[in-house]
Design an enzyme around this catalytic site. Structure first.
Site, short mmCIF file in Angstrom:
data_model
loop_
_atom_site.label_atom_id
_atom_site.label_comp_id
_atom_site.label_asym_id
_atom_site.label_seq_id
_atom_site.Cartn_x
_atom_site.Cartn_y
_atom_site.Cartn_z
N HIS A 99 0.85 -1.19 0.00
CA HIS A 99 0.00 0.00 0.00
C HIS A 99 0.89 1.24 0.00
O HIS A 99 1.96 1.26 0.61
CB HIS A 99 -0.91 -0.02 1.25
CG HIS A 99 -1.99 1.02 1.19
ND1 HIS A 99 -1.75 2.35 1.46
CD2 HIS A 99 -3.30 0.94 0.86
CE1 HIS A 99 -2.88 3.03 1.31
NE2 HIS A 99 -3.84 2.19 0.94
N GLU A 101 0.75 3.93 1.54
CA GLU A 101 1.07 4.47 2.87
C GLU A 101 2.24 3.71 3.49
O GLU A 101 3.05 4.28 4.22
CB GLU A 101 -0.18 4.43 3.77
CG GLU A 101 -1.16 5.52 3.35
CD GLU A 101 -2.61 5.25 3.70
OE1 GLU A 101 -2.88 4.34 4.50
OE2 GLU A 101 -3.47 5.97 3.15
N GLU A 169 -3.89 2.25 -7.27
CA GLU A 169 -4.29 3.33 -6.36
C GLU A 169 -3.41 4.55 -6.60
O GLU A 169 -2.31 4.64 -6.03
CB GLU A 169 -4.14 2.88 -4.91
CG GLU A 169 -4.99 1.69 -4.55
CD GLU A 169 -5.34 1.69 -3.07
OE1 GLU A 169 -6.54 1.68 -2.78
OE2 GLU A 169 -4.43 1.75 -2.23
C1 PEP Z 1 -6.91 3.16 0.43
O1 PEP Z 1 -6.43 3.45 1.50
O2 PEP Z 1 -6.57 2.10 -0.10
C2 PEP Z 1 -7.87 4.08 -0.18
C3 PEP Z 1 -8.20 3.88 -1.42
O3 PEP Z 1 -8.36 5.08 0.62
P1 PEP Z 1 -9.60 6.06 0.27
O4 PEP Z 1 -10.70 5.22 -0.28
O5 PEP Z 1 -9.94 6.71 1.58
O6 PEP Z 1 -9.09 7.04 -0.75
#
Ligand code: PEP
Length: 251
Positions: A99, A101, A169
């Site tokens: 991810h 993060e 993402e």
């Molecule tokens: C995520 O953390 O994978 C994500 C997509 O967050 P959000 O939907 O809050 O943008």
């Protein structure tokens, strides 16, 4: 080729204590039971401390449970870490790896992400492997190249459609309320599909999720984009009504 079943995965991140987390999971499990199942597969990824009670609370409902990260090693002197086998024993069938993060907060490299995905596979878990460009990379016109490079470095040997899901993402869309347009999503998902087909025998069957500010109001349009096989949802997965609206937007 068999139709790819959509996967709607909720990433609770570092949110929730036991009472709230179990109540949310029970609420979703109850809706799933009452609906007699959904066309899409539904997954929640609670914080590590809640995996066990959530898995117990939803057992038999069809709601799947996953982890948010795992260590690349099977065990040993790694204080604070959790192995893929530990997640599996606690009731997980999936784990998110790479991810953004974690790539940002913990400096995780593509090689480490590949090792984590391989560890997940060895423990019998499906690895949900995240890729995505930053806003600066997109502004420089590098989105496709960044995603292709991340895929090349993060997909481990032995990856198949059965044990691997890719989540695209874009970092600038996570938790910001900014969503990529369906055209942006279509372009990158097509690129990911081409890379998967080139790299893996089962590449055409690997599911590719979109993540980044998905909510009930935009899910229908995003889920209709070609090669979008579901969503990885952060903020909206903490609200049962929103998450359910996303889950039921899938044909
Ligand atoms: C995520 O953390 O994978 C994500 C997509 O967050 P959000 O939907 O809050 O943008």
């Amino acid at each position: 080729m068999a139709k790819r079943r959509k996967l709607i995965a909720g990433n609770w991140k570092m949110n929730g204590l036991k009472a709230d987390g179990v109540a949310l999971a029970r609420d979703l499990a109850g809706r799933l039971r009452a609906a007699g199942g959904l066309p899409a597969e539904l997954l929640v990824c609670p914080p590590a401390t809640l995996i066990w009670p959530v898995a117990e609370a939803v057992a038999g409902s069809g709601l799947a449970v996953g982890g948010q990260d795992c260590h690349p090693m099977a065990g040993g002197a790694h204080t604070g870490d959790i192995s893929a086998a530990m997640l599996a024993e606690a009731g997980c069938g999936h784990v998110i790896v790479g991810h953004s993060e974690r790539r940002q907060d913990h400096g995780e490299s593509d090689a480490l992400v590949a090792a984590k995905a391989a560890a997940a596979h060895a423990a019998g878990l499906v690895a949900i492997l995240c890729v995505g460009e930053t806003g600066a990379e997109r502004d420089r016109g590098e989105a496709g190249a960044v995603v292709a490079r991340q895929l090349g470095g993060s997909i481990p040997a032995g990856a198949t459609a059965a044990n691997t899901v890719i989540a695209y993402e874009p970092v600038w869309a996570i938790g910001t309320g900014r969503t990529a347009t369906p055209a942006d999503v279509a372009e990158i998902h097509a690129l990911i599909r081409a890379e998967l087909v080139r790299r893996l025998e089962t590449g055409s069957a690997v599911r590719i999720l979109y993540g980044g500010s998905v909510k009930g109001a935009n899910a229908g349009a995003l889920m209709a984009v070609p090669d979008v096989d579901g969503a990885l949802v952060g903020g909206a997965s903490l609200k049962a009504d929103e998450f359910w609206a996303i889950a039921t937007s899938c044909p």
